[in-house]
Write an enzyme that holds these catalytic residues in place. Structure first.
Site, mmCIF file in Angstrom:
data_model
loop_
_atom_site.group_PDB
_atom_site.id
_atom_site.type_symbol
_atom_site.label_atom_id
_atom_site.label_comp_id
_atom_site.label_asym_id
_atom_site.label_seq_id
_atom_site.Cartn_x
_atom_site.Cartn_y
_atom_site.Cartn_z
ATOM 1 C CD GLN A 47 -16.346 -35.931 7.283
ATOM 2 O OE1 GLN A 47 -15.067 -36.684 7.255
ATOM 3 N NE2 GLN A 47 -16.981 -34.791 6.827
ATOM 4 C CG HIS A 62 -19.276 -29.180 -4.163
ATOM 5 N ND1 HIS A 62 -20.297 -28.857 -3.109
ATOM 6 C CD2 HIS A 62 -18.894 -28.078 -4.479
ATOM 7 C CE1 HIS A 62 -20.554 -27.605 -3.142
ATOM 8 N NE2 HIS A 62 -19.847 -27.091 -3.882
ATOM 9 C CE LYS A 72 -19.630 -36.186 -0.892
ATOM 10 N NZ LYS A 72 -20.164 -34.959 -1.475
ATOM 11 C CE1 TYR A 132 -21.772 -34.707 2.496
ATOM 12 C CE2 TYR A 132 -23.930 -33.487 3.010
ATOM 13 C CZ TYR A 132 -22.434 -33.644 2.903
ATOM 14 O OH TYR A 132 -21.719 -32.574 2.811
ATOM 15 C CG ASP A 170 -20.896 -24.118 -4.831
ATOM 16 O OD1 ASP A 170 -19.698 -24.412 -4.730
ATOM 17 O OD2 ASP A 170 -21.879 -24.632 -4.258
#
Length: 186
Positions: A47, A62, A72, A132, A170
């Site tokens: 992805q 996160h 990532k 990313y 957040d």
């Protein structure tokens, strides 16, 4: 490509070899075989994500838990950020430690953040476009996070607190210790 392992085992800074001339430049941003050879990680990215943010925006910290954890490979297409990876692997010798790396369109550096790490960034330039690759699909129910200004982590985001723009989601994230304790009970 030059690969530098950070103080956090498995977390790497990648510096591309840029070929430039009067027409502009070219560089290979990712090559699975080279990446595996240089880092020792076989990663199958599934992805790609991209975000656009203005100065002061913090996105993070996160992660995704359990079988939905994600590695990532992150980079900046426009602008400049401070990118942060926090080792949240309880059995790691660098558990609770972090690295902060300046990524920019100019330096073209990338950061590989392995599974089991928290990740976040803050925008230092007027705007930034952030890209990313992830090795697992996003699953909302597996998402967890830690408040950006956790005192035990002591992250220097490189920007004045008055300039920060933080999402409601957040702003209410738990501290590192509370988040880790909650993960252990699930």
């Amino acid at each position: 490509m030059n690969v530098i392992e950070t103080k956090l085992k498995g977390c790497f800074i990648l510096e591309p070899r840029i070929i430039g001339d009067s027409r502009g430049y070219f560089f290979e941003s990712y090559n699975q075989a080279s990446f595996a050879e240089l880092t020792g990680h076989q990663v199958n990215f599934v992805q790609d994500n991209q975000s656009f943010s203005s100065r002061g925006v913090i996105r993070g910290l996160h992660a995704q838990a359990g079988e939905f954890a994600q590695a990532k490979l992150v980079r900046v297409l426009q602008g400049e950020v401070v990118d942060v990876a926090v080792d949240a692997r309880p059995d790691s010798p660098t558990f609770g430690q972090h690295v902060a790396v300046h990524l920019s369109a100019e330096n073209k550096k990338q950061l590989f953040v392995p599974r089991g790490f928290l990740h976040g960034f803050v925008v230092l330039s007027e705007v930034a476009e952030f890209f990313y690759k992830c090795d697992n699909f996003y699953k909302k129910d597996a998402e967890w996070g830690v408040i950006f200004n956790d005192e035990t982590l002591g992250i220097d985001w490189g920007i004045d607190a008055e300039e920060l723009i933080i999402s409601e989601k957040d702003q209410i994230l738990p501290t590192f210790n509370k988040a880790i304790a909650a993960l252990k009970t699930t």
